[in-house]
Design a protein around this motif. Structure first.
Motif, PDB file in Angstrom:
ATOM      1  N   PRO A   1       0.835  -1.206   0.000  1.00  0.00           N
ATOM      2  CA  PRO A   1       0.000   0.000   0.000  1.00  0.00           C
ATOM      3  C   PRO A   1       0.867   1.253   0.000  1.00  0.00           C
ATOM      4  CG  PRO A   1       0.055  -0.937   2.187  1.00  0.00           C
ATOM      5  CD  PRO A   1       0.819  -1.874   1.294  1.00  0.00           C
TER       6      PRO A   1
ATOM      7  N   THR B   1      -0.389   4.907   4.437  1.00  0.00           N
ATOM      8  CA  THR B   1      -1.344   4.002   5.079  1.00  0.00           C
ATOM      9  C   THR B   1      -0.677   2.902   5.896  1.00  0.00           C
ATOM     10  OG1 THR B   1      -1.457   2.574   3.127  1.00  0.00           O
ATOM     11  CG2 THR B   1      -3.021   4.410   3.222  1.00  0.00           C
TER      12      THR B   1
ATOM     13  N   ALA C   1       2.063   0.340  -6.387  1.00  0.00           N
ATOM     14  CA  ALA C   1       0.729  -0.232  -6.545  1.00  0.00           C
ATOM     15  C   ALA C   1       0.345  -0.485  -7.998  1.00  0.00           C
ATOM     16  CB  ALA C   1      -0.318   0.689  -5.900  1.00  0.00           C
TER      17      ALA C   1
ATOM     18  N   TRP D   1      -3.753  -3.009  -3.905  1.00  0.00           N
ATOM     19  CA  TRP D   1      -4.084  -1.639  -3.554  1.00  0.00           C
ATOM     20  C   TRP D   1      -4.219  -0.813  -4.812  1.00  0.00           C
ATOM     21  CZ3 TRP D   1      -1.273  -4.753  -0.424  1.00  0.00           C
ATOM     22  CH2 TRP D   1      -1.681  -4.808   0.905  1.00  0.00           C
TER      23      TRP D   1
END
Length: 186
Positions: A87, A91, A116, A126
């Protein structure tokens, strides 16, 4: 796509076939929850035991505009490849892991999108956020944060182009299989 080719926790119990039929034409006023000026798609998750008849020659899509503009998939073979997704650093829960991912991003020279973005078609993982900061995509039914289910990404290698060199993404609610999907073109 069959469950055996793309295992993961995104498969509902008792389902082992994923289908994504879509209209290849641009829809300027699509039905909710589809993105403006994008294809309209439907999700089909089923059990292969329930598929009793397979079309030998599926019907060709009916194009309504210039063949160079739109969303016409071409026949191809998918080659499933397992990947480890990461991710966005914002996050991640651990500072050391954040520094490690940011170091990887810097070393590649491709910017934060490299962690990603995957060429071609991707199940799970993600979403990319190359146009905006990361944010939650909420379920229209219950407002729970959705998970990325499926991405078709523009890429020179695969010859796919989505919109203005973006991604066609489908998000699913993890709380309930029957909730609406969120479809966007990013």
């Amino acid at each position: 796509m069959h469950r055996e080719d793309s295992p993961g926790d995104w498969w509902p119990e008792g389902k082992d076939v994923f289908q994504l039929p879509w209209c290849p034409n641009v829809h300027w006023d699509p039905p909710a929850p589809h993105a403006d000026v994008g294809p309209v798609a439907a999700i089909r998750r089923r059990s292969s035991a329930d598929v009793t008849r397979v079309l030998a020659s599926p019907p060709l899509p009916v194009r309504q505009e210039d063949p160079d503009y739109g969303h016409s998939p071409v026949r191809c073979t998918l080659t499933p490849v397992p990947l480890i997704g990461v991710p966005y650093p914002q996050t991640l829960p651990d500072e050391e892991l954040v520094r490690s991912v940011e170091g990887h991003v810097e070393a590649t020279g491709y910017g934060s999108d490299v962690i990603a973005r995957v060429a071609g078609i991707k199940f799970g993982g993600w979403p990319t956020w190359h146009l905006t900061d990361p944010h939650n995509v909420l379920c229209p039914t219950c407002s729970a944060p959705c998970r990325l289910l499926f991405t078709v990404a523009s890429d020179h290698t695969t010859g796919l182009t989505v919109g203005r060199w973006g991604d066609f993404r489908i998000f699913a609610c993890p709380a309930e299989e029957g909730h609406e999907y969120v479809v966007d073109q990013y």
